[in-house]
Every structure is written in C-alpha cells, then in structure tokens.
Design a protein around this motif. Structure first.
Motif, short mmCIF file in Angstrom:
data_model
loop_
_atom_site.label_atom_id
_atom_site.label_comp_id
_atom_site.label_asym_id
_atom_site.label_seq_id
_atom_site.Cartn_x
_atom_site.Cartn_y
_atom_site.Cartn_z
N GLY B 122 0.81 -1.22 0.00
CA GLY B 122 0.00 0.00 0.00
C GLY B 122 0.84 1.27 0.00
N THR B 123 0.19 2.37 -0.32
CA THR B 123 0.87 3.66 -0.39
C THR B 123 0.44 4.54 0.79
OG1 THR B 123 -0.86 4.54 -1.79
CG2 THR B 123 0.98 3.50 -2.90
N ALA B 124 0.93 5.77 0.81
CA ALA B 124 0.64 6.67 1.93
C ALA B 124 -0.84 7.05 1.96
CB ALA B 124 1.48 7.94 1.79
N GLY B 125 -1.24 7.65 3.05
CA GLY B 125 -2.57 8.24 3.13
C GLY B 125 -2.60 9.54 2.33
N LEU B 126 -3.71 9.79 1.64
CA LEU B 126 -3.87 11.03 0.87
C LEU B 126 -5.17 11.70 1.32
CD1 LEU B 126 -3.12 9.75 -2.78
CD2 LEU B 126 -1.48 10.60 -1.10
N PHE B 127 -5.19 13.01 1.28
CA PHE B 127 -6.41 13.74 1.60
C PHE B 127 -7.41 13.65 0.45
CE2 PHE B 127 -3.32 16.08 4.24
CZ PHE B 127 -4.00 16.05 5.46
N GLY B 128 -8.68 13.55 0.80
CA GLY B 128 -9.76 13.69 -0.19
C GLY B 128 -9.63 12.76 -1.38
N TYR B 129 -9.22 11.53 -1.13
CA TYR B 129 -9.01 10.61 -2.24
C TYR B 129 -9.67 9.28 -1.87
CZ TYR B 129 -6.26 9.76 -6.51
OH TYR B 129 -5.86 9.52 -7.79
N THR B 130 -9.36 8.23 -2.59
CA THR B 130 -10.09 6.98 -2.38
C THR B 130 -9.81 6.35 -1.00
OG1 THR B 130 -9.62 4.65 -2.95
CG2 THR B 130 -8.40 6.29 -4.11
N HIS B 131 -10.65 5.42 -0.59
CA HIS B 131 -10.42 4.71 0.67
C HIS B 131 -9.22 3.78 0.58
CE1 HIS B 131 -13.77 6.16 3.19
NE2 HIS B 131 -14.16 6.59 2.00
N LEU B 132 -8.72 3.54 -0.64
CA LEU B 132 -7.48 2.77 -0.79
C LEU B 132 -6.29 3.58 -0.27
CD1 LEU B 132 -7.91 1.20 -4.33
CD2 LEU B 132 -8.11 0.08 -2.11
N THR B 133 -6.44 4.90 -0.20
CA THR B 133 -5.37 5.73 0.34
C THR B 133 -5.82 6.35 1.67
OG1 THR B 133 -6.11 7.59 -1.02
CG2 THR B 133 -4.33 6.26 -1.90
N GLY B 134 -6.63 5.63 2.38
CA GLY B 134 -7.00 6.04 3.74
C GLY B 134 -8.36 6.70 3.86
N GLY B 135 -8.89 7.18 2.76
CA GLY B 135 -10.21 7.82 2.79
C GLY B 135 -10.28 9.01 3.75
N TYR B 136 -9.18 9.79 3.83
CA TYR B 136 -9.18 10.95 4.74
C TYR B 136 -10.03 12.08 4.18
CZ TYR B 136 -5.25 8.89 7.27
OH TYR B 136 -4.45 8.07 8.01
N PRO B 137 -10.85 12.72 5.02
CA PRO B 137 -11.64 13.88 4.57
C PRO B 137 -10.71 14.95 4.00
CG PRO B 137 -12.33 13.19 6.76
CD PRO B 137 -11.11 12.39 6.43
N GLY B 138 -11.14 15.57 2.89
CA GLY B 138 -10.26 16.46 2.16
C GLY B 138 -10.39 17.92 2.54
N GLY B 139 -9.67 18.75 1.77
CA GLY B 139 -9.50 20.15 2.11
C GLY B 139 -10.42 21.12 1.39
N GLN B 140 -11.37 20.64 0.60
CA GLN B 140 -12.35 21.56 0.01
C GLN B 140 -13.43 21.76 1.06
OE1 GLN B 140 -13.24 19.76 -3.79
NE2 GLN B 140 -11.17 20.15 -4.55
N ALA B 141 -13.03 22.43 2.12
CA ALA B 141 -13.86 22.55 3.31
C ALA B 141 -13.39 23.76 4.11
CB ALA B 141 -13.73 21.29 4.16
N GLU B 142 -14.16 24.14 5.12
CA GLU B 142 -13.74 25.28 5.94
C GLU B 142 -12.63 24.89 6.91
OE1 GLU B 142 -17.12 28.21 7.01
OE2 GLU B 142 -18.10 26.31 6.57
N PHE B 143 -12.68 23.64 7.40
CA PHE B 143 -11.64 23.16 8.32
C PHE B 143 -11.13 21.80 7.86
CE2 PHE B 143 -14.18 26.11 10.76
CZ PHE B 143 -13.21 26.89 11.40
N LEU B 144 -9.87 21.55 8.16
CA LEU B 144 -9.26 20.28 7.76
C LEU B 144 -8.48 19.71 8.94
CD1 LEU B 144 -8.36 18.29 5.49
CD2 LEU B 144 -6.49 19.87 5.00
N ARG B 145 -8.75 18.44 9.23
CA ARG B 145 -7.90 17.77 10.23
C ARG B 145 -6.69 17.21 9.51
NH1 ARG B 145 -6.79 12.47 12.61
NH2 ARG B 145 -8.06 11.44 11.03
N VAL B 146 -5.50 17.58 9.99
CA VAL B 146 -4.26 17.10 9.37
C VAL B 146 -3.63 16.05 10.29
CG1 VAL B 146 -1.98 17.76 8.50
CG2 VAL B 146 -3.91 19.36 8.31
#
Ligand SMILES: NC(=O)c1ccc[n+]([C@@H]2O[C@H](COP(=O)([O-])OP(=O)(O)OC[C@H]3O[C@@H](n4cnc5c(N)ncnc54)[C@H](O)[C@@H]3O)[C@@H](O)[C@H]2O)c1
Ligand SMILES: [Zn+2]
Ligand SMILES: [Zn+2]
Lengths: 187, 391
Positions: B122-146
């Motif tokens: 597997g590869t790293a986690g990515l923001f706002g991308y598929t669940h294969l890369t962690g499914g992290y909520p992305g940055g087209q938003a008012e707040f972003l958890r990093v």
C-alpha cells in the motif's frame, strides 16, 4: 442516502448535517432515467424477443434480439460520463424503432393497435432523447466569455526565464531534497 | 462547517457537515483560507478511481491557518501558523519517509491492509481521495484535520498571497518531480503531453532544470497559449500528427525525455481510434484507463530516453507496447508526488521571485460555487485552467 453516507464514516470524520444542491442538473437525471430505460428495454428485447414479437405481430424475432443488444449498448453509454454519445445513439435507435414499427402497421397485421401504442411510446421517448441532447450540447459549449481570455502574458517567471534558470541552478541544494535521491545514488 | 462532498458519479454538493476535531496527539486542525480543484479530482468526479464512498469530503490542495494543535505536534506547529498542507500524509519516521519517499509512507494510510491487498504494498494516506489511500476527509472545506501534522505541513511566510503558495500542496512539486525524474541535460528536448495545471508546472520545471527546448501537446488553444507564454513550442493534437511534428522538431530522433501529464482520461476522438476502443472497454468495466498518450509517448520517445509519468492511472491497461519500450531501452519513472521532498527549494524559488505559480489560476470563487466549478473545469469552459475556492 445521507444516513448511509454517515454510517460508513470513520468515527471522527465529519458527518453530513444538510446536503446542498447537487452538481447533477435536471438533464443529468433525465439522461440517467433514459439510460436505465434502455437497459430495461434491452434486456426485455434480448430475453423476451419471442413474446415481444408475438405481441406486436412481427414475423421473426432475430431483429428484436439485435435491437436488444443495441439498446443495452446505448444504455451503458447513456449512464456513463459520455452521456451525450449515449443519447445520440439512443436517437439513432429511436429512428430505427420508428421505421420498424411503421412497417409493421400494415392492414394485414392483426396486432396493429398494439403497434400503434408502441409507436406512440417510442415517439414520446424520442422527444425526451432529442431534448436531452440539445440541453447537453448547449451546456457543453466551451465559450462563456467572448473573446476568449488571453494567457499570452502568463509565463510564470516574474523576472524572466533567464534569471529564473540562473537563480535555480544557484540555490538548488543537493542535501535538502533538491536532488533526486535515486539519481544521486546512481551517480 | 461547509464542505464539498462526493455523493456519487458527477454528484458533488456543498453540504453542511460536522466540524473535525483532534483525534490523535499528532493532529492539527487548519482553518482553510484557499483550496483548489485538481485534475485528480476529476477522476473521482467521474468515479474512475475505485473505493470512493458517498459522504467523502473532496480536496487535496489546501492551505490556511493552524487553529488547534495536538499535544505531540506542538513542538513543530503552533496556533496561528500559516501552512500549506501537502496532499501526501506522512509520518516522517518510517523507512520510506527516511528515504524521502513520502507518498509511500508506511504508517499514514489507515486502510493499509486493504491497500496492501490491492497494490501489493500500500501507499501513503492522501487527503480527499479513495479509501485505498486512507479515505481521509479532504480540504475543500472550511476546516481540515491534518494527521501526522508535526510532519505533514509546509510552513509559509506572511506577505506572499495564497495563490502563489497554494500549489506547493500538489501541482508545483508534481510538475517539478516529473521533470527531476527526467534527469534533464542541457541538450535535451523535453515533450510534455497535457497542458492542464500539472502540465503547465512540468513545462516550467523542465525549463528551470535546463532543458534546451520544451514541446507542449494539447488541443485546447488557451492552454497551449499558456504553455507558449513560458517558452514552449505548441502542438495541437486535434489538428496535426503529434508523432510527425515531434520527429520534425527533433531532427527525426524523437524527444529525449517525455512527460505524461494526461493520465487515465486521454481525450476520446475518432481520429485516434484506440481512444474509442479504450472508452468502450472502460464503459464495460474491463479496462480502467485510456492510455492513448502513453502509447504515443512510448512510440515516439528517443531510444535510451526517459518517460516520466505524473499522470494518474487507476489500474489495468490494455495494449501497452512493451516491445517498443524494452527494445528502445527506455527508462520509466512515475509515482504520486513526494511533496515535501521538494518544497523547501520550491518555496525559496517563489520567495525569490524566480517563479510565481499563481500564473495558472484562471478562476477564484467561493466554496459554495464548487459543484458548478467541477463542471466548468471538467468541460474546459470559459478558458478554465485552475480553480481556486475560498471557504
Ligand atoms: N502524480 C501525482 O502526484 C499527481 C498530482 C496531481 C495530478 N496528477 C495527475 O496529473 C494529470 C493531469 O492533471 P491536471 O490537473 O493537469 O488535469 P487536466 O485534466 O486539467 O489536464 C489534462 C490535460 O490533458 C489534455 N489531454 C487529453 N488527452 C490528451 C492527449 N491525448 N495528448 C495530449 N494532451 C491530452 C487535456 O486537454 C487537458 O488539458 C491527472 O491525471 C492528475 O490526476 C498526478
Ligand atoms: Zn492533485
Ligand atoms: Zn512514514
């Protein structure tokens, strides 16, 4: 739908409170409906060709089966991102259907009333197909401003390419990730 | 808060969602001041990348102000810091991170087990991308958890506008890495397929890294014009034969280095029959990508040359001419970008006024207009090259 979307979330991830307006327009929804209609009709024509030909008083059911395959292909395309192509192939299919049904409306067909009904249905759907292609064509028009904005001055190099090149070769540091580890290793 | 949420194919909405909070001591919360729509987002918009779920928040190019910091990230970040958020989430400590392979971080993908099954490793986690890369909520938003915020950030100075810094999150280092991977020499002719935002950055990076000439290929006149503005020679693939023109411009040798900034959604047109073939197979779900540009690149690339592929491919591709690739001794380099490997230098170039990535921005709109702008960007309307959203 919002409920399902929220169930699938990781514990801490934001959950939907109110859904906003969709990027899907009315015409996208119409295309989706027409696409599923194609699939349903295609499956019927493919697997119930004999029954369908009997109901419409057509002789032979090979053609109906062939139309079923055509309908399925158009359905898949209409449900895809390239719905414009799918809808055009549906319009072409509508024309074929109309021609076939017109030919079957002769006095010698005891089922010509049913054929008339089918014809009315196809004509109705054709109107929807053509309308959808027209709306999509208008939407796909790339121009919104006339004349097209010019990007001739967008070089991205505020001090010119020469200066940028010189600057970059001066400051590019090999140890701080400026150099590519793989390349460096190969040297 | 408001966020652009994926609901299905071509269905993105500006929803009201719950605010993110600190979940791990290494987290930070960023109040987003600017974010952008990327060509990769279009692959998600079209549902060509597997494992998206309704409710996923889009966006992997974001920047803003730190408003909350977890206990273990405090040494590196404090409330009020201005940061660009790299799209690759990385821990900074694992073996891959130690090598600078941040997009292959072994810890940041929270769905690593699934990803290992699909990708082999597997590869790293990515923001706002598929669940294969962690499914992290992305940055087209008012707040972003990093997550792993002590490592996953790029500190940027005040006084430089957002538009000049935002693209450190992805497309600038992506174009840069694509060009670095070409090992450019002063006599090299570099050809770049696709003049979208990534292509524009790759063109400029190749020039900065000393290419003798860059040739840019696309069909959209406004994007070709933007490529020419940097000093590239343009080829319009809808009007002329790319292979003939490239051979003509290189004295019959073909380009030394080729960069594929098109990826899995090559333009479909009857004069390139393989694109129709791929499109048909893609609709039936028996091929994931349309690799026309890549086939063309392998064919026209000079023997002993390098092909660099920043363009995203999703899975399985058909009719890749491995015979040409092997016999011509071509080197292929690719990957999701190891963003932070490059950003120290790139930030310095921006601060020194050597390059200003803001040249690529054509549309700046409020976040709420996002769903509409996905369509404008996808359909290349209104001269759109890059959209910046303001939450
Ligand atoms: N590796 C990474 O980390 C990374 C990061 C960001 C983006 N990407 C990928 O880079 C690619 C480009 O991104 P973008 O934002 O520039 O997207 P984009 O969609 O705006 O640009 C793609 C361009 O390619 C052109 N094109 C299509 N078919 C072509 C062909 N046959 N020959 C030449 N040009 C052709 C299109 O006209 C368009 O201008 C996407 O696949 C994206 O997912 C990768
Ligand atoms: Zn991106
Ligand atoms: Zn790591």
């Amino acid at each position: 739908m919002t409920f399902i979307a929220n169930v699938a979330r990781n514990a801490g991830d934001p959950k939907i409170l109110d859904a906003g307006q969709s990027s899907l327009g009315a015409v996208d929804r119409l295309a989706k409906a027409l696409g599923w209609f194609s699939i349903a009709l295609g499956l019927t024509e493919l697997f119930a060709a004999r029954r369908l030909s009997r109901v419409l008083g057509l002789n032979g059911h090979g053609l109906v089966r062939l139309y079923g395959v055509r309908e399925l292909a158009a359905g898949v395309a209409t449900l895809s991102v390239d719905k414009q192509a799918g809808l055009w192939s549906r319009v072409g299919g509508d024309a074929l259907d109309i021609a076939t049904l017109m030919a079957a409306r002769g006095r010698d067909n005891p089922r010509r009333d049913t054929v008339g009904l089918a014809l009315a249905l196809v004509l109705g759907v054709t109107v929807l197909d053509v309308a959808a292609t027209q709306v999509l064509a208008a939407r796909a028009n790339r121009k919104r401003r006339d004349p097209r904005p010019s990007y001739r001055d967008r070089s991205g190099f505020p001090r010119g390419l020469r200066a940028a090149r010189d600057g970059v070769s001066d400051v590019r540091s090999p140890k701080r990730g400026g150099a590519d580890p793989v390349t460096t290793a190969a040297q | 808060m408001r966020a652009l949420v994926w609901h299905g194919k071509e269905d993105i909405r500006c929803d009201r969602v719950t605010d993110p909070g600190i979940e791990d001591p290494r987290d930070a919360i960023v109040k987003v001041t600017s974010c952008a729509i990327c060509g990769s987002d279009l692959h998600l918009f079209h549902n060509f990348i597997p494992a998206m779920l309704p409710g996923d928040i889009m966006g992997h190019e974001a920047m803003g102000e730190v408003v909350e910091v977890g206990a273990e990230a405090r040494g590196k970040l404090k409330v009020g810091d201005r940061v660009v958020v790299p799209f690759t989430i990385f821990c900074g400590q694992c073996e891959q991170c130690q090598r600078g392979n941040f997009s292959l971080c072994q810890r940041s993908n929270r769905n690593k087990r699934l990803a290992d099954k699909v990708f082999g490793h597997g590869t790293a986690g990515l923001f706002g991308y598929t669940h294969l890369t962690g499914g992290y909520p992305g940055g087209q938003a008012e707040f972003l958890r990093v997550p792993f915020a002590d490592a996953t950030h790029i500190k940027v100075p005040d006084g430089v506008p957002d538009e000049s810094l935002l693209f450190l999150s992805d497309i600038f280092p992506t174009g840069w890495q694509a060009a670095v991977q070409c090992d450019i020499e002063p006599t090299d002719i570099v050809a770049v397929w696709g003049c979208g935002p990534v292509g524009q950055m790759a063109i400029r990076s190749a020039l900065l890294l000393g290419a003798e000439q860059v040739i840019a290929i696309d069909r959209l006149p406004e994007r070709l014009e933007m490529a020419e503005a940097a000093g590239a020679i343009a080829i319009d693939f809808s009007r002329e034969s790319v292979i003939e023109r490239l051979n003509e411009l290189t004295g019959g040798d073909g380009p030394d280095k080729c960069i594929d900034c098109v990826g899995m959604e090559s333009h479909v047109m009857p004069s390139q029959p393989d694109t129709l073939y791929d499109r048909g197979k893609q609709m039936l779900g028996v091929e994931t990508d349309r690799p026309h540009a890549l086939r063309e690149i392998i064919y026209v690339c000079r023997g002993g040359g390098v092909i660099s592929i920043p363009g995203v491919y999703a899975g399985f591709d058909d009719k890749i001419p491995l015979g040409q690739l092997m016999n011509k001794g071509i080197t292929v380099r690719t990957g999701q970008t190891h963003v932070n490997r490059w950003t120290d230098d790139l930030l310095r170039y921006i601060e020194e006024g050597l390059i200003d990535p803001a040249f690529v921005v054509t549309h700046t709109v409020p976040l709420a207009d996002g769903p509409e702008m996905y369509k404008v960007f996808r359909d290349k309307q209104d001269g759109c090259v890059k959209v910046v959203l303001k939450p």
